[in-house]
Design a protein around this motif. Structure first.
Motif, PDB file in Angstrom:
ATOM      1  N   THR A 198      -0.137   3.745 -10.922  1.00 28.95           N
ATOM      2  CA  THR A 198       0.313   4.944 -10.215  1.00 28.95           C
ATOM      3  C   THR A 198       0.947   5.953 -11.173  1.00 28.95           C
ATOM      4  OG1 THR A 198       2.516   4.060  -9.761  1.00 28.95           O
ATOM      5  CG2 THR A 198       0.818   3.592  -8.131  1.00 28.95           C
TER       6      THR A 198
ATOM      7  N   ALA B 166       0.838  -1.197   0.000  1.00 32.89           N
ATOM      8  CA  ALA B 166       0.000   0.000   0.000  1.00 32.89           C
ATOM      9  C   ALA B 166       0.874   1.248   0.000  1.00 32.89           C
ATOM     10  CB  ALA B 166      -0.927  -0.006   1.211  1.00 32.89           C
ATOM     11  N   GLU B 167       1.895   1.230   0.836  1.00 30.80           N
ATOM     12  CA  GLU B 167       2.773   2.384   0.937  1.00 30.80           C
ATOM     13  C   GLU B 167       3.521   2.594  -0.390  1.00 30.80           C
ATOM     14  OE1 GLU B 167       5.411   2.003   4.214  1.00 30.80           O
ATOM     15  OE2 GLU B 167       5.341   4.140   4.648  1.00 30.80           O
ATOM     16  N   ALA B 168       3.988   1.499  -0.967  1.00 30.72           N
ATOM     17  CA  ALA B 168       4.730   1.605  -2.224  1.00 30.72           C
ATOM     18  C   ALA B 168       3.817   2.058  -3.353  1.00 30.72           C
ATOM     19  CB  ALA B 168       5.367   0.267  -2.568  1.00 30.72           C
ATOM     20  N   THR B 169       2.505   1.895  -3.169  1.00 31.10           N
ATOM     21  CA  THR B 169       1.555   2.304  -4.193  1.00 31.10           C
ATOM     22  C   THR B 169       1.125   3.761  -3.977  1.00 31.10           C
ATOM     23  OG1 THR B 169       0.838   0.021  -4.100  1.00 31.10           O
ATOM     24  CG2 THR B 169      -0.461   1.449  -5.468  1.00 31.10           C
ATOM     25  N   GLY B 170       1.728   4.409  -3.009  1.00 28.77           N
ATOM     26  CA  GLY B 170       1.493   5.836  -2.842  1.00 28.77           C
ATOM     27  C   GLY B 170       0.495   6.187  -1.760  1.00 28.77           C
ATOM     28  N   ILE B 171       0.132   5.204  -0.917  1.00 28.43           N
ATOM     29  CA  ILE B 171      -0.829   5.507   0.138  1.00 28.43           C
ATOM     30  C   ILE B 171      -0.088   5.845   1.422  1.00 28.43           C
ATOM     31  CG2 ILE B 171      -2.525   4.404   1.653  1.00 28.43           C
ATOM     32  CD1 ILE B 171      -3.533   3.077  -0.972  1.00 28.43           C
ATOM     33  N   CYS B 172      -0.447   6.963   2.020  1.00 29.79           N
ATOM     34  CA  CYS B 172       0.204   7.364   3.260  1.00 29.79           C
ATOM     35  C   CYS B 172      -0.428   6.577   4.403  1.00 29.79           C
ATOM     36  CB  CYS B 172       0.031   8.859   3.481  1.00 29.79           C
ATOM     37  SG  CYS B 172       0.783   9.407   5.005  1.00 29.79           S
TER      38      CYS B 172
ATOM     39  N   SER C 191       6.617   7.273  -4.357  1.00 29.74           N
ATOM     40  CA  SER C 191       5.649   6.771  -5.325  1.00 29.74           C
ATOM     41  C   SER C 191       5.016   7.942  -6.080  1.00 29.74           C
ATOM     42  CB  SER C 191       4.580   5.942  -4.619  1.00 29.74           C
ATOM     43  OG  SER C 191       3.413   5.860  -5.390  1.00 29.74           O
ATOM     44  N   HIS C 192       4.692   9.012  -5.350  1.00 26.03           N
ATOM     45  CA  HIS C 192       4.107  10.185  -6.006  1.00 26.03           C
ATOM     46  C   HIS C 192       5.104  10.837  -6.970  1.00 26.03           C
ATOM     47  CE1 HIS C 192       1.227  10.669  -2.324  1.00 26.03           C
ATOM     48  NE2 HIS C 192       0.967   9.606  -3.055  1.00 26.03           N
TER      49      HIS C 192
ATOM     50  N   ILE D  20       8.215   6.612   1.655  1.00 23.92           N
ATOM     51  CA  ILE D  20       7.894   5.645   0.602  1.00 23.92           C
ATOM     52  C   ILE D  20       6.764   6.143  -0.300  1.00 23.92           C
ATOM     53  CG2 ILE D  20       7.195   3.269   0.170  1.00 23.92           C
ATOM     54  CD1 ILE D  20       8.340   2.543   2.893  1.00 23.92           C
ATOM     55  N   HIS D  21       5.684   6.641   0.334  1.00 27.21           N
ATOM     56  CA  HIS D  21       4.547   7.010  -0.513  1.00 27.21           C
ATOM     57  C   HIS D  21       4.834   8.274  -1.319  1.00 27.21           C
ATOM     58  CE1 HIS D  21       3.646   9.407   3.103  1.00 27.21           C
ATOM     59  NE2 HIS D  21       3.027  10.223   2.282  1.00 27.21           N
TER      60      HIS D  21
END
Lengths: 332, 292, 251
Positions: free
Chosen positions: C167, A207-213, C76-77, C72-73
């Motif tokens: 993403t 989830a984190e690697a997919t951009g979710i904080c 990703s952004h 990390i997030h």
């Protein structure tokens, strides 16, 4: 292909909205019929309010435990915050009832949400067993502090003569609160916010690697869960009229957990059904009240063992039950 | 000054009982990687077995004590086999909920059998009180302290110096690798539950010798407190459990004496939260790194 | 300017120097391979690039911007997406939902829009449409409503790539995408990776053991051994380098 699918999907959403509307209408008709016909009598009418409290409490705990996947053992603590805040507001204000109720509800929810935020901070660094213990500790601390600040909370004796705003005489108000609470929570779950929470549960690293904080969504789930636990606490306090710290003990947290586990973690429908059945059943089987908690304990163990057993796997794989068990999406 | 020493003793005694209970939590966590929530309730079962033994005619005290300890050990093994073993590969949430269910099951089973009213336990430790200056140390306190110290020493020797102990450590380090070395990990887990629960039995006996009442929820609070102690000391660490237990007992006693009796829980659990935030692995625990 | 430029990257775990003086330069649109024997530090480099580990020293420039120290997030952004060696899907969500999580940061609406469902429903429909387009590329559209954990292994790997692409990354990191696949599946995967680069205009950096896959699609390679760069260059040169052969087969 993509287009057709989207159309079909939109149709599905519209259908489920209509379904929800029908269910809500039926709930109103059903409850009005039950109460006004006098079938229930006084005793069972008051059970209706307990059912309402338990539904909101169970669905809000499900948000944290079922959807975020973190076991919270301090849900009663949030309810206590809501109950005390709400009761103090309605006790000390001298305003028309509707205004007091509105302010009380808002205060109960917001104060509980603030505590949800406070407990959310240690949550950031912890998960699993440790987090569960912190929530348990939090529940104990709340009770301990409520006992201590006697001048405000009345200590161990608690608060008395709380306005009876949410007794069975005001069942329509309570029903509306239940409907609104559940609707809001289920819409959150079905939104991008709910999706993010569920993603954190399923695999927080991905989830984190997919951009979710992760941090924000964990806190968010705790805050929303606490807010509605606070609302449930308000209804509880203004139904029974008397609250004390010992009522919001570990047992209460476990009771709510039983609803969530039996109804199915991650199923709002399940939580509602379990809360209704497990509140009404003991009432109907009064003579067996000693066995109620024993039954709950057995339910917890058996459900967990069954859910993780080979038997369940076989049943799911071999029979038409597959649909029942695997199709969890699109559920409200 | 004497009141300070008195408070110190008042904390040391429950603290050493917490330490005994915390040992069970820590050992089980070390090897089965789960919090055995029902551990506290085994204390209660131990107290009831002792009570039944003491009240039965013709059973000598020593036998009642042995039966209570053995009964708890067996109960621990049975609980593991029935409720936890089938969940060994299940998510930790499922295991924790089952353990909570087990805790509730024991409490309510005894509630149904013995009712919620407490039953007094007859005095069974006959050791004279002890006086140093104007401070009285009761015989129970002395026995509790001596028993705790002996158990700690035996357990440390067992874990660090014996073959079985090193097998135990091997399983807790890496179950798979230990199995490949020919260690029966199921047996080791059972043994851990047996030892941990027997220690809970001892704790139960000492507890009722101090507070002389048995009731179904007797184990809940000391159980949770001991768990807090195990976490503070660093879960998985045997010396950590001892330090955590005694530290907790002292915090409790000093809070009660110098701040407020009502705030004891707030301090104890607040301490837990602070430890978990700033040093999540406890005082002596080791860090576990999750691999990505 | 290169899309990714890593300079003197290093990390120590206690006394262990896991990666030391690692340099790499990847141009936009490149298909780049990172190879090396087991334990050479390949996944550690992915973890450094995606912010899972904070490097002890060195810099990572993505499009000229240093991303070291970002969470990390946030990374990703910034435009780096990855897959994992041991597949990490959202198992209890459907295939479609998995991809929609990938779209999370691009299709936003407020909490209140979510609660009142409007205009959230519209946004959700757009998300579904975009997700289905991506799934079609991977031949997963038919399975959109299945639970991700019920997909066969090969499909799960593809879904992970689909979610990463959702993403909208500039750089896609694939950690052993062919692990556990049979030769046929591997070949199919190679075609998919090529297709992905064309369709999504993405630069790809992949870790791989399968030499066939590496030499088949990668335009440039870096060989890693004991945490340091052994050699870099065109596949045919690198794979014939005696140093590389020694590292793989021993003396």
């Amino acid at each position: 292909m993509a287009n057709e699918f989207v159309k079909a999907k939109t149709k599905e959403v519209r259908k489920s909205t209509i379904q929800k509307a029908v269910i809500i209408a039926l709930a109103y008709v059903g409850v009005i019929a039950l109460v006004s016909s006098g079938v229930l009598g006084y005793q069972y009418s008051s059970v209706l309010i307990s059912v309402a409290v338990n539904i909101i409490a169970a669905v809000s705990l499900n948000l944290v435990t079922g959807f975020l996947g973190e076991l919270s053992l301090g849900h009663a603590g949030f309810m206590a915050i809501g109950a005390y805040t709400g009761a103090l507001i309605t006790l000390h204000l001298n305003l028309p009832a509707p205004v007091e109720i509105f302010l009380g509800l808002a205060g109960a929810g917001i104060m509980a949400a603030i505590f949800g935020l406070i407990i959310g901070i240690p949550v950031l660094r912890l998960h699993g067993d440790y987090l569960a213990i912190v929530t348990l500790a939090f529940g104990q601390i709340i009770a301990s502090i409520l006992n201590y600040v006697k001048s405000i909370t009345g200590g161990a004796a608690g608060l008395n003569n709380i306005e009876e705003y949410t007794t069975s005489d005001h069942y329509l108000l309570v029903l509306t609160l239940v409907v609104l609470s559940v609707l809001i929570m289920s819409n959150i779950i079905n939104s991008r916010y709910g999706r993010a929470i569920t993603a954190v549960r399923d695999n927080y690293i991905a989830a984190e690697a997919t951009g979710i904080c992760i941090r924000n969504y964990k806190i968010f789930a705790f805050v929303v869960g606490a807010f509605f636990a606070g609302i449930a606490g308000f209804i509880f306090a203004h139904n029974v009229g008397v609250i004390k710290p010992s009522k919001f003990d570990f047992n209460m947290s476990i009771n709510i957990l039983v609803f969530v586990v039996l109804g199915g973690m991650g199923s709002i429908k399940g939580s509602i059904i379990a809360a209704v059945v497990l509140t009404v059943l003991p009432e109907a089987l009064r003579g067996l009240s000693d066995y109620r908690m024993l039954m709950y304990a057995v339910i917890l163990i058996v459900v967990m063992l069954f859910n993780n057993s080979k038997l369940r796997k076989r049943l799911v794989e071999e029979s038409g039950l597959k649909k029942l068990f695997t199709k969890k999406k699109g559920e409200a | 000054m004497s009141s300070f020493v008195e408070q110190f003793l008042n904390g040391l005694i429950p603290g050493s009982i917490y330490a005994l209970i915390a040992l069970g939590y820590t050992m089980v966590y070390g090897i089965a990687k789960m919090i055995n929530f029902a551990h506290g309730d085994i204390i209660m079962v131990g107290a009831y077995i002792l009570l039944i033994g003491l009240n039965a005619s013709g059973v000598p005290t020593w036998l009642a004590i042995v039966l209570a300890i053995a009964g708890c050990g067996i109960l621990g093994v049975v609980i593991e086999k029935v409720a936890y073993k089938p969940l060994r590969n299940a998510p930790s949430l499922a295991v924790l909920i089952t353990a909570i269910g087990m805790s509730y099951f024991l409490q309510n089973l005894f509630l149904v059998i013995f009712s919620s009213k407490g039953k007094s336990v007859p005095r069974f430790i006959h050791v004279k009180d002890f006086k140093i200056g104007d401070i009285t140390v009761s015989g129970n306190m002395i026995v509790t302290l001596i028993v705790t110290i002996i158990i700690m020493i035996l357990l440390t020797v067992f874990i660090n110096k014996t073959k079985l102990g090193s097998a135990l450590r091997a399983v807790s380090e890496d179950k798979g690798a230990a199995s490949l070395m020919g260690i029966n990990s199921d047996l080791m887990i059972s043994m851990t539950f047996a030892i941990g629960s027997a220690l809970a039995g001892v704790a139960g006996i000492l507890w009722v010798s101090m507070y002389d009442k048995a009731y179904p929820t007797l184990g809940a609070i000391p159980g949770i407190k001991a768990f807090v102690a195990a976490v503070i000391g660093g879960i998985g660490s045997v010396p950590g459990a001892m330090i955590g237990g005694i530290a907790l007992g002292l915090v409790e006693s000093f809070t009660k004496a110098y701040i407020s009796g009502e705030l004891v829980d707030a301090f104890v659990f607040g301490l837990l939260i602070i430890v978990l935030i700033f040093k999540p692995t406890g005082i002596l625990g080791r860090k576990r790194i999750e691999k990505v | 300017m290169a899309l990714l430029e890593v300079k003197n990257l290093g990390i120590s775990f206690g006394g262990l120097r896991a990666v030391d003086d690692f340099n790499i330069r990847i141009e936009e649109g490149q298909l780049y391979g990172l190879i090396g024997p087991n334990g050479a530090g390949k996944t550690t480099i992915f973890n450094l690039l995606t912010g899972v580990y904070k490097p002890t020293d060195g810099s990572i420039l993505l499009d000229g911007k240093n991303i070291v120290g970002k969470s990390i997030h946030k990374i990703s952004h910034e435009g780096i997406a990855r897959t994992f060696q041991n597949i990490r899907l959202f198992g209890k969500m459907t295939v479609l939902e998995n991809v929609k999580v990938g779209l999370h940061s691009q299709y936003k609406y407020s909490l209140f829009a979510g609660i009142f469902q409007y205009p959230a429903i519209k946004k959700e429909a757009q998300m579904t449409e975009r997700a289905m387009e991506i799934l079609e590329v991977f031949g997963l559209a038919e399975d959109a409503e299945l639970l991700a954990s019920n997909l066969p292994y090969g499909q799960q790997r593809k879904l992970e790539i689909a979610r990463a692409l959702a993403t909208n990354p500039k750089l896609l990191l694939l950690d052993e995408p062919a692990a556990g696949m049979n030769p046929n599946e591997t070949k199919e995967l190679m075609d998919t990776i090529r297709l992905v680069r064309e369709k999504f205009h993405v630069t790809v950096l992949l870790i791989e053991h399968d030499m066939k896959l590496v030499s088949g699609i990668c335009e440039e390679l870096t060989v890693l051994n004991f945490g340091t760069v052994l050699t870099q260059g065109k596949p045919e040169d690198v794979l014939n380098d005696p140093k590389v052969i020694t590292a793989y087969l021993g003396e």
